[in-house]
Design an enzyme around this catalytic site. Structure first.
Site, short mmCIF file in Angstrom:
data_model
loop_
_atom_site.label_atom_id
_atom_site.label_comp_id
_atom_site.label_asym_id
_atom_site.label_seq_id
_atom_site.Cartn_x
_atom_site.Cartn_y
_atom_site.Cartn_z
N ASN A 11 0.86 -1.19 0.00
CA ASN A 11 0.00 0.00 0.00
C ASN A 11 0.90 1.24 0.00
O ASN A 11 1.50 1.57 1.02
CB ASN A 11 -0.90 -0.04 1.25
CG ASN A 11 -1.75 1.21 1.37
OD1 ASN A 11 -1.81 2.04 0.46
ND2 ASN A 11 -2.42 1.36 2.51
N TRP A 12 0.96 1.91 -1.13
CA TRP A 12 1.84 3.08 -1.25
C TRP A 12 1.31 4.31 -0.53
O TRP A 12 2.00 5.30 -0.40
CB TRP A 12 2.06 3.43 -2.73
CG TRP A 12 2.85 2.42 -3.49
CD1 TRP A 12 3.32 1.21 -3.05
CD2 TRP A 12 3.29 2.53 -4.85
NE1 TRP A 12 4.00 0.56 -4.05
CE2 TRP A 12 4.00 1.35 -5.16
CE3 TRP A 12 3.13 3.49 -5.85
CZ2 TRP A 12 4.56 1.13 -6.43
CZ3 TRP A 12 3.68 3.27 -7.10
CH2 TRP A 12 4.40 2.11 -7.38
N LYS A 13 0.04 4.26 -0.13
CA LYS A 13 -0.59 5.44 0.49
C LYS A 13 -0.38 6.66 -0.41
O LYS A 13 -0.41 6.51 -1.63
CB LYS A 13 -0.07 5.64 1.92
CG LYS A 13 -0.22 4.35 2.75
CD LYS A 13 0.02 4.54 4.21
CE LYS A 13 -0.18 3.21 4.93
NZ LYS A 13 -0.03 3.31 6.38
N HIS A 97 -9.63 1.35 5.19
CA HIS A 97 -8.34 1.53 5.88
C HIS A 97 -8.53 2.49 7.05
O HIS A 97 -9.30 3.45 6.95
CB HIS A 97 -7.30 2.08 4.89
CG HIS A 97 -5.90 2.00 5.43
ND1 HIS A 97 -5.43 2.87 6.38
CD2 HIS A 97 -4.89 1.12 5.18
CE1 HIS A 97 -4.17 2.54 6.68
NE2 HIS A 97 -3.83 1.47 5.97
N GLU A 99 -6.82 4.82 8.12
CA GLU A 99 -6.52 6.24 7.80
C GLU A 99 -7.73 6.90 7.15
O GLU A 99 -7.96 8.09 7.32
CB GLU A 99 -5.27 6.31 6.92
CG GLU A 99 -4.01 6.01 7.74
CD GLU A 99 -2.85 5.45 6.94
OE1 GLU A 99 -2.89 5.49 5.70
OE2 GLU A 99 -1.90 4.97 7.57
N GLU A 169 -5.26 -4.83 10.76
CA GLU A 169 -4.29 -3.75 10.91
C GLU A 169 -4.57 -3.00 12.22
O GLU A 169 -5.39 -2.07 12.24
CB GLU A 169 -4.41 -2.76 9.73
CG GLU A 169 -4.00 -3.34 8.40
CD GLU A 169 -3.37 -2.28 7.50
OE1 GLU A 169 -2.33 -2.55 6.92
OE2 GLU A 169 -3.92 -1.16 7.40
N GLY A 175 2.59 2.42 11.03
CA GLY A 175 3.55 3.52 10.93
C GLY A 175 4.25 3.85 12.24
O GLY A 175 4.91 4.88 12.35
N SER A 215 3.51 -1.90 10.52
CA SER A 215 4.96 -1.91 10.76
C SER A 215 5.63 -3.22 10.34
O SER A 215 6.56 -3.71 10.99
CB SER A 215 5.27 -1.59 12.23
OG SER A 215 4.89 -0.27 12.53
N GLY A 236 2.98 -1.12 4.40
CA GLY A 236 2.99 0.31 4.10
C GLY A 236 4.41 0.79 3.84
O GLY A 236 4.98 0.55 2.77
N GLY A 237 5.00 1.43 4.83
CA GLY A 237 6.31 2.08 4.67
C GLY A 237 7.37 1.22 4.00
O GLY A 237 8.11 1.70 3.13
P1 13P Z 1 3.03 0.55 7.79
O1 13P Z 1 3.57 -0.74 7.21
O2 13P Z 1 3.76 1.76 7.31
O3 13P Z 1 2.93 0.47 9.29
O4 13P Z 1 1.54 0.72 7.23
C1 13P Z 1 0.67 -0.35 7.33
C2 13P Z 1 -0.54 -0.02 6.57
O5 13P Z 1 -1.32 0.84 6.96
C3 13P Z 1 -0.79 -0.74 5.30
O6 13P Z 1 -2.06 -0.52 4.84
#
Ligand code: 13P
Length: 256
Positions: A11-13, A97, A99, A169, A175, A215, A236-237
């Protein structure tokens, strides 16, 4: 032992321009492990979906959107419909999600409409559920997960269950550099599967792919994938850098 099928979603956000997206895929293409039992999916921002769809054409990589509206078309400025997502070559859509729930006021009722719309168009929702740190501290984790699943999957029948993916999640793990422990992930995944089984019966419940997200790194992915309860990861990251992402894929590849 037979290799289990894994699903690793990046997920590149809100990251990467079109040219950065193209560079990423070009870099990744040269490093991809050949692994029939690891399904790789990229979820770029809407603006880069078309370019990434083009760049992955000859690669064993699938495409996901990060969100979607529930209507096919209409006066919804700024929104993107399931028809448009499908037209771009997406097979998956991340829905609900945390977020989106936290920063954009997405409710379980909205998530439910999105899940239904995604399934109606033959796409696969990656439904995100998870508790906040406060909810966990108050012993509400299972209640929160049950509520989110029940609401988001209302009206989704057994015959549609095979298209659903759930991602656990925990909000506090996203994050933060503080992933869930293997035990926390195992318990939450068991609970999610039990809810799915209650909804759809034993077979569909057993088949539901449940991903862990929060994470995830090349160093900790092995501990999650070693769990029978974990079918893959929503990253994510650590998916933004092709070298890191490939390390994650390599662990998934070697993990039976
Ligand atoms: P991180 O891997 O950056 O913690 O993000 C997880 C995430 O929200 C994937 O959708």
């Amino acid at each position: 032992m037979a290799q289990r099928q894994r699903l690793i979603v990046g997920n590149w956000k809100m990251h990467k321009t079109i040219s950065e997206a193209r560079d990423f895929v070009a870099h990744l293409a040269g490093l991809l492990p050949k692994s029939p039992h690891v399904e790789i999916v990229l979820a770029p921002p809407f603006t880069a979906l078309s370019a990434v769809a083009d760049a992955i054409k000859s690669l064993p990589i699938g495409l996901s959107a990060q969100d979607v509206h529930w209507e096919d078309h209409g006066a919804f400025t700024g929104e993107v419909s399931p028809l448009m997502i499908k037209d771009l070559g997406c097979r998956y859509v991340i829905v609900g999600h945390s977020e989106r729930r936290r920063h954009f006021g997405e409710t379980d009722a909205m998530v439910n409409k999105k899940v239904a719309a995604v399934l109606r168009h033959g796409l696969r929702p990656i439904l995100c559920v998870g508790e906040t740190g406060e909810q966990r501290a108050n012993g509400q984790t299972e209640r929160v997960l049950s509520g989110q699943l029940t609401d988001a999957l209302a009206g989704v029948g057994k015959e549609q269950a095979a298209d659903v993916v759930v991602a656990y999640e925990p909000v506090w793990a996203i994050g933060s550099g503080q992933p869930a422990t293997a035990e926390q992930a195992r318990d939450a995944h068991r609970h999610i599967r039990a809810r799915a089984t209650a909804l759809w019966g034993q077979d569909a419940g057993a088949r539901l792919p449940v991903l862990y997200g929060g994470s995830v790194t090349p160093d900790n992915i092995g501990a999650f994938l070693a769990l029978r309860e974990v079918d893959g990861a929503l990253v994510g990251g650590a998916c933004l850098d092709p070298t890191q992402f490939v390390k994650i894929l390599a662990v998934a590849h070697t993990n039976p």
